[in-house]
Write a protein that holds these residues in place. Structure first.
Motif, PDB file in Angstrom:
ATOM      1  N   ASN A 174      16.381  11.017  -3.128  1.00  0.00           N
ATOM      2  CA  ASN A 174      15.919   9.766  -2.544  1.00  0.00           C
ATOM      3  C   ASN A 174      14.409   9.729  -2.379  1.00  0.00           C
ATOM      4  OD1 ASN A 174      18.540   8.776  -2.309  1.00  0.00           O
ATOM      5  ND2 ASN A 174      18.813   9.712  -0.298  1.00  0.00           N
ATOM      6  N   TYR A 175      13.862   8.533  -2.540  1.00  0.00           N
ATOM      7  CA  TYR A 175      12.454   8.331  -2.230  1.00  0.00           C
ATOM      8  C   TYR A 175      12.352   7.971  -0.752  1.00  0.00           C
ATOM      9  CZ  TYR A 175      11.589   7.720  -7.280  1.00  0.00           C
ATOM     10  OH  TYR A 175      11.483   7.888  -8.635  1.00  0.00           O
ATOM     11  N   ASN A 176      11.241   8.351  -0.128  1.00  0.00           N
ATOM     12  CA  ASN A 176      10.969   7.841   1.215  1.00  0.00           C
ATOM     13  C   ASN A 176       9.480   7.937   1.486  1.00  0.00           C
ATOM     14  OD1 ASN A 176      10.317  10.393   2.814  1.00  0.00           O
ATOM     15  ND2 ASN A 176      12.321  10.932   1.954  1.00  0.00           N
ATOM     16  N   ALA A 177       9.058   7.204   2.511  1.00  0.00           N
ATOM     17  CA  ALA A 177       7.641   7.167   2.856  1.00  0.00           C
ATOM     18  C   ALA A 177       7.284   8.228   3.888  1.00  0.00           C
ATOM     19  CB  ALA A 177       7.283   5.776   3.383  1.00  0.00           C
ATOM     20  N   GLY A 178       8.226   9.140   4.145  1.00  0.00           N
ATOM     21  CA  GLY A 178       8.005  10.172   5.152  1.00  0.00           C
ATOM     22  C   GLY A 178       6.844  11.091   4.852  1.00  0.00           C
ATOM     23  N   ILE A 179       6.394  11.099   3.613  1.00  0.00           N
ATOM     24  CA  ILE A 179       5.282  11.970   3.232  1.00  0.00           C
ATOM     25  C   ILE A 179       4.025  11.657   4.032  1.00  0.00           C
ATOM     26  CG2 ILE A 179       4.376  10.518   1.346  1.00  0.00           C
ATOM     27  CD1 ILE A 179       4.093  13.183  -0.250  1.00  0.00           C
ATOM     28  N   THR A 180       3.947  10.447   4.573  1.00  0.00           N
ATOM     29  CA  THR A 180       2.769  10.081   5.369  1.00  0.00           C
ATOM     30  C   THR A 180       2.731  10.840   6.701  1.00  0.00           C
ATOM     31  OG1 THR A 180       3.945   8.198   6.362  1.00  0.00           O
ATOM     32  CG2 THR A 180       2.657   7.760   4.367  1.00  0.00           C
ATOM     33  N   GLN A 183       8.195   1.012  -7.644  1.00  0.00           N
ATOM     34  CA  GLN A 183       8.828  -0.135  -6.995  1.00  0.00           C
ATOM     35  C   GLN A 183       9.804  -0.831  -7.941  1.00  0.00           C
ATOM     36  OE1 GLN A 183       5.217  -2.124  -5.661  1.00  0.00           O
ATOM     37  NE2 GLN A 183       5.703  -1.639  -3.531  1.00  0.00           N
ATOM     38  N   MET A 184       9.496  -0.790  -9.229  1.00  0.00           N
ATOM     39  CA  MET A 184      10.390  -1.390 -10.219  1.00  0.00           C
ATOM     40  C   MET A 184      11.606  -0.501 -10.473  1.00  0.00           C
ATOM     41  SD  MET A 184       7.873  -3.227 -13.001  1.00  0.00           S
ATOM     42  CE  MET A 184       6.841  -1.807 -13.358  1.00  0.00           C
ATOM     43  N   GLU A 185      11.457   0.807 -10.221  1.00  0.00           N
ATOM     44  CA  GLU A 185      12.535   1.764 -10.460  1.00  0.00           C
ATOM     45  C   GLU A 185      13.429   1.969  -9.243  1.00  0.00           C
ATOM     46  OE1 GLU A 185      10.609   5.364 -11.609  1.00  0.00           O
ATOM     47  OE2 GLU A 185       9.720   4.536 -13.434  1.00  0.00           O
ATOM     48  N   SER A 186      12.911   1.691  -8.059  1.00  0.00           N
ATOM     49  CA  SER A 186      13.627   2.037  -6.840  1.00  0.00           C
ATOM     50  C   SER A 186      13.652   0.881  -5.847  1.00  0.00           C
ATOM     51  CB  SER A 186      12.961   3.254  -6.176  1.00  0.00           C
ATOM     52  OG  SER A 186      13.383   3.410  -4.849  1.00  0.00           O
ATOM     53  N   GLU A 187      14.850   0.555  -5.382  1.00  0.00           N
ATOM     54  CA  GLU A 187      14.983  -0.483  -4.359  1.00  0.00           C
ATOM     55  C   GLU A 187      14.342  -0.037  -3.050  1.00  0.00           C
ATOM     56  OE1 GLU A 187      18.987  -1.730  -3.811  1.00  0.00           O
ATOM     57  OE2 GLU A 187      19.269  -2.369  -5.905  1.00  0.00           O
ATOM     58  N   GLN A 188      14.400   1.263  -2.787  1.00  0.00           N
ATOM     59  CA  GLN A 188      13.788   1.788  -1.562  1.00  0.00           C
ATOM     60  C   GLN A 188      12.297   1.500  -1.530  1.00  0.00           C
ATOM     61  OE1 GLN A 188      15.411   5.751  -2.451  1.00  0.00           O
ATOM     62  NE2 GLN A 188      15.983   5.868  -0.285  1.00  0.00           N
ATOM     63  N   ILE A 189      11.614   1.836  -2.631  1.00  0.00           N
ATOM     64  CA  ILE A 189      10.161   1.661  -2.676  1.00  0.00           C
ATOM     65  C   ILE A 189       9.795   0.185  -2.783  1.00  0.00           C
ATOM     66  CG2 ILE A 189       8.052   2.252  -3.951  1.00  0.00           C
ATOM     67  CD1 ILE A 189       9.328   4.853  -4.733  1.00  0.00           C
ATOM     68  N   ALA A 190      10.660  -0.590  -3.415  1.00  0.00           N
ATOM     69  CA  ALA A 190      10.403  -2.037  -3.539  1.00  0.00           C
ATOM     70  C   ALA A 190      10.299  -2.708  -2.174  1.00  0.00           C
ATOM     71  CB  ALA A 190      11.497  -2.689  -4.370  1.00  0.00           C
ATOM     72  N   LYS A 191      10.922  -2.118  -1.155  1.00  0.00           N
ATOM     73  CA  LYS A 191      10.912  -2.697   0.189  1.00  0.00           C
ATOM     74  C   LYS A 191       9.658  -2.333   0.983  1.00  0.00           C
ATOM     75  CE  LYS A 191      15.966  -2.601   0.497  1.00  0.00           C
ATOM     76  NZ  LYS A 191      17.138  -1.950   1.157  1.00  0.00           N
ATOM     77  N   TRP A 192       8.841  -1.418   0.446  1.00  0.00           N
ATOM     78  CA  TRP A 192       7.647  -1.013   1.167  1.00  0.00           C
ATOM     79  C   TRP A 192       6.675  -2.171   1.330  1.00  0.00           C
ATOM     80  CZ3 TRP A 192       6.050   4.273  -1.427  1.00  0.00           C
ATOM     81  CH2 TRP A 192       7.020   5.241  -1.098  1.00  0.00           C
ATOM     82  N   THR A 193       6.025  -2.227   2.487  1.00  0.00           N
ATOM     83  CA  THR A 193       4.960  -3.206   2.694  1.00  0.00           C
ATOM     84  C   THR A 193       3.697  -2.702   2.005  1.00  0.00           C
ATOM     85  OG1 THR A 193       4.183  -2.126   4.713  1.00  0.00           O
ATOM     86  CG2 THR A 193       5.916  -3.803   4.952  1.00  0.00           C
ATOM     87  N   ASP A 194       2.718  -3.574   1.866  1.00  0.00           N
ATOM     88  CA  ASP A 194       1.438  -3.167   1.281  1.00  0.00           C
ATOM     89  C   ASP A 194       0.791  -2.057   2.110  1.00  0.00           C
ATOM     90  OD1 ASP A 194       1.741  -4.999  -0.739  1.00  0.00           O
ATOM     91  OD2 ASP A 194       0.428  -6.510   0.156  1.00  0.00           O
ATOM     92  N   GLU A 195       0.955  -2.147   3.423  1.00  0.00           N
ATOM     93  CA  GLU A 195       0.376  -1.134   4.309  1.00  0.00           C
ATOM     94  C   GLU A 195       1.035   0.226   4.097  1.00  0.00           C
ATOM     95  OE1 GLU A 195      -2.006   0.791   6.921  1.00  0.00           O
ATOM     96  OE2 GLU A 195      -2.267  -1.238   6.106  1.00  0.00           O
ATOM     97  N   THR A 196       2.361   0.230   3.952  1.00  0.00           N
ATOM     98  CA  THR A 196       3.071   1.489   3.687  1.00  0.00           C
ATOM     99  C   THR A 196       2.635   2.078   2.360  1.00  0.00           C
ATOM    100  OG1 THR A 196       5.013   0.806   4.959  1.00  0.00           O
ATOM    101  CG2 THR A 196       5.348   2.529   3.320  1.00  0.00           C
ATOM    102  N   SER A 197       2.542   1.236   1.356  1.00  0.00           N
ATOM    103  CA  SER A 197       2.102   1.690   0.032  1.00  0.00           C
ATOM    104  C   SER A 197       0.706   2.306   0.104  1.00  0.00           C
ATOM    105  CB  SER A 197       2.109   0.510  -0.942  1.00  0.00           C
ATOM    106  OG  SER A 197       1.580   0.887  -2.186  1.00  0.00           O
ATOM    107  N   LYS A 198      -0.165   1.683   0.845  1.00  0.00           N
ATOM    108  CA  LYS A 198      -1.540   2.179   0.981  1.00  0.00           C
ATOM    109  C   LYS A 198      -1.550   3.538   1.673  1.00  0.00           C
ATOM    110  CE  LYS A 198      -6.069   0.844   2.827  1.00  0.00           C
ATOM    111  NZ  LYS A 198      -6.816  -0.203   3.572  1.00  0.00           N
ATOM    112  N   ARG A 199      -0.743   3.676   2.733  1.00  0.00           N
ATOM    113  CA  ARG A 199      -0.677   4.943   3.455  1.00  0.00           C
ATOM    114  C   ARG A 199      -0.104   6.055   2.582  1.00  0.00           C
ATOM    115  NH1 ARG A 199       3.004   4.165   7.907  1.00  0.00           N
ATOM    116  NH2 ARG A 199       2.481   6.292   8.513  1.00  0.00           N
ATOM    117  N   VAL A 200       0.916   5.739   1.789  1.00  0.00           N
ATOM    118  CA  VAL A 200       1.503   6.722   0.887  1.00  0.00           C
ATOM    119  C   VAL A 200       0.475   7.171  -0.159  1.00  0.00           C
ATOM    120  CG1 VAL A 200       3.208   7.064  -0.947  1.00  0.00           C
ATOM    121  CG2 VAL A 200       3.904   6.005   1.207  1.00  0.00           C
TER     122      VAL A 200
END
Length: 199
Positions: free
Chosen positions: A4-10, A130-147
């Protein structure tokens, strides 16, 4: 490797000195549970809060568990630069996004010889995911920037990026021949290639 992908890396970092302590305690005969308990009770990783200490110890022991024993045993014989690569490898083995970032983006910089990691390339990587994963597609711009920021910080701490005049210069490590051999033995060919080593 986790799927699974997740934004926990931040919430995590390379934590090199903490990783070294964790590995050293393990080699001295402490179990992973012993290390977690020592962190919970005595804050051995010197984190700023109990919650941070708990998250750090769980992450560090998870990373250690993902490493092959052969590489753990070789760790003390490696120079600091290669020890940092092992710390990075432990993160790659427990975080799918980081693993794919190093393979798809960092490795390309080495192959193409461009050696400058641009923000555009970071954005393209996340957009592709984001095109490959529904999880990442749900990220906000702020989450993407932090990642994106976290990914770059981890590579800088591992010695694979150097910040100069607002530019991220890509550095290719010298991978210890013994470490490279062990990675091949343990079927970590993809990770070895990702780090610029010979498969």
């Amino acid at each position: 490797m986790i799927q699974n992908y997740n934004a926990g890396i931040t919430s995590y970092a390379l934590w090199f000195s903490e990783f070294k302590l964790c590995l050293s305690m393990y080699q001295e005969g402490n179990t992973l549970d012993d290390i977690k308990q020592a962190s919970d009770s005595n804050n051995i990783f010197e984190m700023p809060s109990r919650d941070r200490a708990k998250r750090a110890s769980r992450n560090l022991t998870k990373r250690l568990k993902a490493l092959p024993e052969n590489i753990i045993n070789q760790f003390e014989f490696l120079d600091v630069n290669n020890q940092k690569l092992v710390a990075l490898l432990s993160m790659m083995l427990t975080n799918r996004l980081l693993n794919e970032f190093v393979y798809e983006v960092y490795r390309n910089e080495i192959i193409l010889g461009d050696r400058v990691l641009e923000e555009r390339e970071m954005i393209e990587f996340i957009t592709r995911k984001q095109m490959e994963s529904e999880q990442i597609a749900k990220w906000t711009d702020e989450t993407s920037k932090r990642v994106r920021g976290s990914l770059k910080t981890i590579l800088r701490d591992a010695g694979l990026l150097k910040r100069e005049k607002n530019i991220d210069i890509v550095l290719q490590p010298f991978i210890d021949i013994h470490l490279a051999k062990l990675m091949k033995q343990d079927y970590l060919n993809k990770e070895l290639t990702a780090l610029g080593g010979q498969n």
